[in-house]
Design a protein around this motif. Sequence first.
Motif, PDB file in Angstrom:
ATOM      1  N   GLU A 134      31.180  39.490   2.684  1.00 38.07           N
ATOM      2  CA  GLU A 134      32.268  40.354   2.241  1.00 38.07           C
ATOM      3  C   GLU A 134      32.591  40.117   0.758  1.00 38.07           C
ATOM      4  OE1 GLU A 134      33.392  42.733   4.032  1.00 38.07           O
ATOM      5  OE2 GLU A 134      32.370  42.162   5.880  1.00 38.07           O
ATOM      6  N   SER A 135      33.385  41.042   0.203  1.00 33.42           N
ATOM      7  CA  SER A 135      33.717  40.975  -1.234  1.00 33.42           C
ATOM      8  C   SER A 135      34.540  39.735  -1.569  1.00 33.42           C
ATOM      9  CB  SER A 135      34.484  42.232  -1.651  1.00 33.42           C
ATOM     10  OG  SER A 135      35.679  42.368  -0.892  1.00 33.42           O
ATOM     11  N   CYS A 136      35.344  39.228  -0.614  1.00 31.00           N
ATOM     12  CA  CYS A 136      36.154  38.039  -0.895  1.00 31.00           C
ATOM     13  C   CYS A 136      35.261  36.828  -1.149  1.00 31.00           C
ATOM     14  CB  CYS A 136      37.134  37.775   0.245  1.00 31.00           C
ATOM     15  SG  CYS A 136      36.353  37.583   1.856  1.00 31.00           S
ATOM     16  N   TRP A 137      34.127  36.740  -0.417  1.00 30.40           N
ATOM     17  CA  TRP A 137      33.176  35.639  -0.629  1.00 30.40           C
ATOM     18  C   TRP A 137      32.508  35.792  -1.990  1.00 30.40           C
ATOM     19  CZ3 TRP A 137      28.025  34.981  -1.638  1.00 30.40           C
ATOM     20  CH2 TRP A 137      27.489  33.710  -1.426  1.00 30.40           C
ATOM     21  N   ILE A 138      32.156  37.020  -2.356  1.00 33.87           N
ATOM     22  CA  ILE A 138      31.530  37.264  -3.662  1.00 33.87           C
ATOM     23  C   ILE A 138      32.494  36.876  -4.775  1.00 33.87           C
ATOM     24  CG2 ILE A 138      30.508  39.026  -5.154  1.00 33.87           C
ATOM     25  CD1 ILE A 138      29.831  40.612  -2.627  1.00 33.87           C
ATOM     26  N   GLU A 139      33.783  37.223  -4.609  1.00 34.78           N
ATOM     27  CA  GLU A 139      34.782  36.922  -5.635  1.00 34.78           C
ATOM     28  C   GLU A 139      34.882  35.425  -5.895  1.00 34.78           C
ATOM     29  OE1 GLU A 139      39.607  37.536  -6.339  1.00 34.78           O
ATOM     30  OE2 GLU A 139      38.594  38.464  -4.616  1.00 34.78           O
ATOM     31  N   GLU A 140      34.757  34.605  -4.842  1.00 38.07           N
ATOM     32  CA  GLU A 140      34.851  33.155  -4.999  1.00 38.07           C
ATOM     33  C   GLU A 140      33.719  32.589  -5.843  1.00 38.07           C
ATOM     34  OE1 GLU A 140      34.949  31.427  -1.154  1.00 38.07           O
ATOM     35  OE2 GLU A 140      36.860  32.338  -0.575  1.00 38.07           O
ATOM     36  N   HIS A 141      32.558  33.244  -5.839  1.00 34.23           N
ATOM     37  CA  HIS A 141      31.383  32.677  -6.497  1.00 34.23           C
ATOM     38  C   HIS A 141      31.056  33.356  -7.826  1.00 34.23           C
ATOM     39  CE1 HIS A 141      30.908  31.341  -2.294  1.00 34.23           C
ATOM     40  NE2 HIS A 141      30.284  30.306  -2.822  1.00 34.23           N
ATOM     41  N   MET A 175      19.723  43.511 -11.880  1.00 36.13           N
ATOM     42  CA  MET A 175      18.835  42.384 -11.600  1.00 36.13           C
ATOM     43  C   MET A 175      19.087  41.837 -10.193  1.00 36.13           C
ATOM     44  SD  MET A 175      16.434  40.520 -13.012  1.00 36.13           S
ATOM     45  CE  MET A 175      16.649  40.745 -14.787  1.00 36.13           C
ATOM     46  N   MET A 176      20.356  41.791  -9.791  1.00 36.29           N
ATOM     47  CA  MET A 176      20.675  41.337  -8.438  1.00 36.29           C
ATOM     48  C   MET A 176      20.045  42.254  -7.389  1.00 36.29           C
ATOM     49  SD  MET A 176      24.649  40.195  -8.581  1.00 36.29           S
ATOM     50  CE  MET A 176      25.268  38.986  -9.728  1.00 36.29           C
ATOM     51  N   LEU A 177      20.081  43.557  -7.663  1.00 35.87           N
ATOM     52  CA  LEU A 177      19.495  44.518  -6.727  1.00 35.87           C
ATOM     53  C   LEU A 177      17.987  44.297  -6.602  1.00 35.87           C
ATOM     54  CD1 LEU A 177      20.011  46.963  -4.924  1.00 35.87           C
ATOM     55  CD2 LEU A 177      19.708  48.428  -6.929  1.00 35.87           C
ATOM     56  N   ARG A 178      17.310  44.008  -7.703  1.00 32.37           N
ATOM     57  CA  ARG A 178      15.868  43.710  -7.663  1.00 32.37           C
ATOM     58  C   ARG A 178      15.602  42.476  -6.810  1.00 32.37           C
ATOM     59  NH1 ARG A 178      13.540  43.046 -13.462  1.00 32.37           N
ATOM     60  NH2 ARG A 178      11.740  42.486 -12.182  1.00 32.37           N
ATOM     61  N   GLY A 229      20.842  36.676   4.348  1.00 27.30           N
ATOM     62  CA  GLY A 229      22.280  36.418   4.269  1.00 27.30           C
ATOM     63  C   GLY A 229      22.596  34.941   4.390  1.00 27.30           C
ATOM     64  N   GLY A 230      21.908  34.257   5.332  1.00 27.58           N
ATOM     65  CA  GLY A 230      22.111  32.813   5.477  1.00 27.58           C
ATOM     66  C   GLY A 230      21.669  32.047   4.245  1.00 27.58           C
ATOM     67  N   LEU A 231      20.544  32.490   3.632  1.00 29.44           N
ATOM     68  CA  LEU A 231      20.045  31.829   2.422  1.00 29.44           C
ATOM     69  C   LEU A 231      21.043  31.979   1.278  1.00 29.44           C
ATOM     70  CD1 LEU A 231      17.740  30.444   0.842  1.00 29.44           C
ATOM     71  CD2 LEU A 231      16.814  32.730   0.397  1.00 29.44           C
ATOM     72  N   ILE A 232      21.604  33.168   1.088  1.00 32.49           N
ATOM     73  CA  ILE A 232      22.546  33.409  -0.010  1.00 32.49           C
ATOM     74  C   ILE A 232      23.848  32.641   0.219  1.00 32.49           C
ATOM     75  CG2 ILE A 232      23.944  35.172  -1.144  1.00 32.49           C
ATOM     76  CD1 ILE A 232      21.636  37.118  -0.691  1.00 32.49           C
ATOM     77  N   ARG A 233      24.337  32.615   1.465  1.00 34.95           N
ATOM     78  CA  ARG A 233      25.572  31.872   1.739  1.00 34.95           C
ATOM     79  C   ARG A 233      25.381  30.378   1.494  1.00 34.95           C
ATOM     80  NH1 ARG A 233      26.504  35.903   5.720  1.00 34.95           N
ATOM     81  NH2 ARG A 233      25.095  34.847   7.164  1.00 34.95           N
ATOM     82  N   PRO A 282      24.290  30.205  -2.998  1.00 33.74           N
ATOM     83  CA  PRO A 282      24.737  31.388  -3.770  1.00 33.74           C
ATOM     84  C   PRO A 282      24.151  31.447  -5.175  1.00 33.74           C
ATOM     85  CG  PRO A 282      26.537  29.803  -3.458  1.00 33.74           C
ATOM     86  CD  PRO A 282      25.416  29.356  -2.601  1.00 33.74           C
ATOM     87  N   GLY A 283      23.729  30.295  -5.705  1.00 35.42           N
ATOM     88  CA  GLY A 283      23.149  30.286  -7.032  1.00 35.42           C
ATOM     89  C   GLY A 283      21.875  31.103  -7.142  1.00 35.42           C
ATOM     90  N   LEU A 284      21.133  31.262  -6.037  1.00 37.86           N
ATOM     91  CA  LEU A 284      19.917  32.078  -6.076  1.00 37.86           C
ATOM     92  C   LEU A 284      20.217  33.507  -6.496  1.00 37.86           C
ATOM     93  CD1 LEU A 284      18.097  30.854  -2.830  1.00 37.86           C
ATOM     94  CD2 LEU A 284      17.384  30.442  -5.194  1.00 37.86           C
ATOM     95  N   LEU A 285      21.403  34.015  -6.089  1.00 44.42           N
ATOM     96  CA  LEU A 285      21.783  35.377  -6.431  1.00 44.42           C
ATOM     97  C   LEU A 285      22.614  35.444  -7.706  1.00 44.42           C
ATOM     98  CD1 LEU A 285      21.905  38.394  -5.674  1.00 44.42           C
ATOM     99  CD2 LEU A 285      23.937  37.883  -4.318  1.00 44.42           C
ATOM    100  N   PHE A 286      23.531  34.460  -7.902  1.00 37.24           N
ATOM    101  CA  PHE A 286      24.505  34.585  -8.978  1.00 37.24           C
ATOM    102  C   PHE A 286      24.110  33.871 -10.266  1.00 37.24           C
ATOM    103  CE2 PHE A 286      27.205  35.119  -5.116  1.00 37.24           C
ATOM    104  CZ  PHE A 286      27.553  36.437  -5.352  1.00 37.24           C
ATOM    105  N   GLU A 287      23.308  32.820 -10.192  1.00 38.31           N
ATOM    106  CA  GLU A 287      22.896  32.140 -11.422  1.00 38.31           C
ATOM    107  C   GLU A 287      21.829  32.971 -12.121  1.00 38.31           C
ATOM    108  OE1 GLU A 287      22.014  27.968 -11.254  1.00 38.31           O
ATOM    109  OE2 GLU A 287      23.458  27.623  -9.654  1.00 38.31           O
ATOM    110  N   GLY A 288      22.206  33.469 -13.291  1.00 46.49           N
ATOM    111  CA  GLY A 288      21.282  34.342 -14.014  1.00 46.49           C
ATOM    112  C   GLY A 288      21.112  35.694 -13.356  1.00 46.49           C
TER     113      GLY A 288
END
Length: 817
Positions: free
Chosen positions: A529-536, A547-550, A566-570, A573-579
């Motif tokens: 959910e968006s609340c989890w995204i907001e935290e990271h 780039m995230m979409l790719r 989903g489990g990997l990203i949770r 989270p750095g795999l998706l958000f770092e860079g």
Amino acid sequence: MEDVKKRKMEDDNILINGQDFNSSSSSSQDHLRSLLDPLSKSQLVDLLSRLGSQYPSIAEEIKSVASADPVHRKLFVRGLAWNTTSETLCAAFRVHGEIEEGAVIYDKATGKSRGYGFITYKHMESTQSALRAPSKLIDGRLAVCNLACEGLSGVSAVPDLAQRKLYIGGLSPEVTTEVLLNFFGRHGEIEEGSVAYDKDTNESRGFGFVTYKTVEAAKKAVDDPHKTLGGRTIIVKLADTHKGKPPQTQLPAAVVPVPLPLGAGYPQAGKAHANTPPVGYSYPQNVPPYPTSSYTTSILGRVSSNFVENPKKSLKIAFLPTGSFYFAQTPRLFSKSLPFSNENVSKSPFVRKEAQAAMLEYLHLTRNLPFMDAEHMSKNSPHFVEKLIERFENQLDVQRLIARFLRYHPINEFEPFFESLGLKPCEYSPFLPLNLMFLSDDELLLENYHVLCNYGVVRNKIGKILKEAREVFQFDVGVFQSKLHAYEMLGLSQSFISKVIVCSPYLLIGDVNTEFVEVLEILKSMEIESCWIEEHLLEQETFNWSMMLRFLRLFRNLGCSDEQLGGLIRQHPGLLFEGSGSIALTMIGLLLKFGSTRNELCSIFLQFPRIEVRKFLLNLNQCLLFLFEIKMKVDEIGKILRCHFLLVGSCTLKKTNTILAYLNVGKKRLCEYIQENPLELKKLALGSRVGRLPAEKERSQLLRTKFLLDVGYIENSNEMAKALKHFRGRGAELQERFDCLVNAVSFPSYFNYTEERIKLRFLMYNWLKDEGWIEGRLASSTLIAYSNKTFMQQFVNRHPKGPEVWQTFKKQIYSEE
């Protein structure tokens, strides 16, 4: 008939003596002015009052003109409790009408309330309503208000104040302001009064003051024989006789705003004064006005935070470049000449706070900027404040001198404004407007700035938005709100949107960003959910949603299910958000380059260790550099990377020279050691103890012993000792010789083929097997007995890179000869 006439007047068809005075022609206006000019002020007031009572349109115009000037809407509130906040103050005065701004003033040195504040209503009628009931009980203290332009002058100028203000001593700690007012209210109506409280502890100091509206009521209170309150006998006497001191007001005189004639001086935004000087707020002093020509020249000068170094030169020029303070050399402005040296400048926290206080007073009271804006600018523009301090070396009253300087040398307000948004001087220089120096002149900038502030964006983060999406601050009124509302329609919270637009300001340009929306939809399908995204989301980083979409699309194409991804990203989270996922994409490209298959990639990342993604990539690069420095072949590096990818990225290796020194070996020996034992890389990491490798002779002996144990010899037996004594050559060659004999026994024709043919075919076969192109196991006899043509078809040409690898192996084998 009267109704018809009134309707005609409201329809702008007013005829007087046969002439149309509602015409827009200049002759009609001049005629009216000539009629009104001889009238006195009282006659004009009576005339406008009658017309306003008869014609609502005229009444509305009078209200509009009166409310346009903040001087008529701004109240000064004194006598506040030390714990009263701006919210409490506004709540107490909101009963009279809508408040435009309200704030309690705090001491810059201690951070505590100074016991007074300001309220600015949106309409003049609300101000008048509040003045009709000037006293209010707020947080246990009776606060009093009056027009801010009057300051305390109206209070101190009352001749009978000394006879109406009483000192009340000997109070019990339990006596509150409310109890005190109720007790003394029996003698007459009270104008103001309170118990004195300690600033630090907020406890009663055992005394208080009561000011009656009439002298008679004060005399009754003094003469009252019953002076027992809270179980104690109290002292009641005139305040001016208490210890021989004159009556004191709530505020020290140094900070009381009083009217000051500025002559031809400083025009204030939103104020129109006919034939009278504009009113500002400052310290009482007698200052002659500027000559008109000199002031006009100073206004045209370009002003900024870098001061003119040499004040002795004439500075009366039309324009100055960015980075200079303009001022006219006029000795009348200062009681004594000011030193302008930048040496030994006092920059203590106390001096800095004084400078900030002077700047706040100038921006808020003189320039009429909203209090929150002025306070943020003064507190968060350290470079600009330091430049102000440098003008007054070793002066005692820095606050007064800076306030005085600002009053007669208006600054470029855009510089402290941009600095307070989090930008450095070198960053905001391109944003400084060429023809403006007052913030109020750039209405769109302030409008969009306030939209961001009201939406919940932290002020010192707005500079990032300005730097990356400058056009946002030129949106027309209402455009910004519509863009934010469009994102709210997606079901996103205000806090999430405010954080996202700081991280990715480009989302505000154009329509709703489709790539951003698609990323949110994919993550939502994975129950993120968006609340989890907001935290990271990190506000100091800029995120690229494309780039995230790719990243998400690639992992889906690699065969990862939504549940796995989903489990990997949770978990990471750095795999998706770092860079914005670019670091993970770089690692995938590296693995593919070294021969990993698409099927292997998903399983590798599903086992990703708990480590920052950037740190993992840094370790990976450092390990590859280490392997290149010890002259390891690319194929061997690829094999280690494919088989031990997670290990290589998890450990931070020591420097190559350090490892060689600890192990006491050369690069070739170390290369062989790593190839034989890739897991030993972990022992070469920082923080681990590295022992020396055995010498070549010791290593050969160990390999001989291992070989004999593998083929069935008993450890430390006589047979084993004899075998070790008769073996010749290196220990690493024993296993190779043994395999050769076994093949010769099972396949006698083995001796008909050259050693090069056998080595070459086995190398090619093992390479294909490592690449995953061969399943099962092929007999050695079959592999060697294949004709050259068949072997080329079945094995060499089987892989796209097969012919190239085959030629590489041939060069390697025949070069060894």
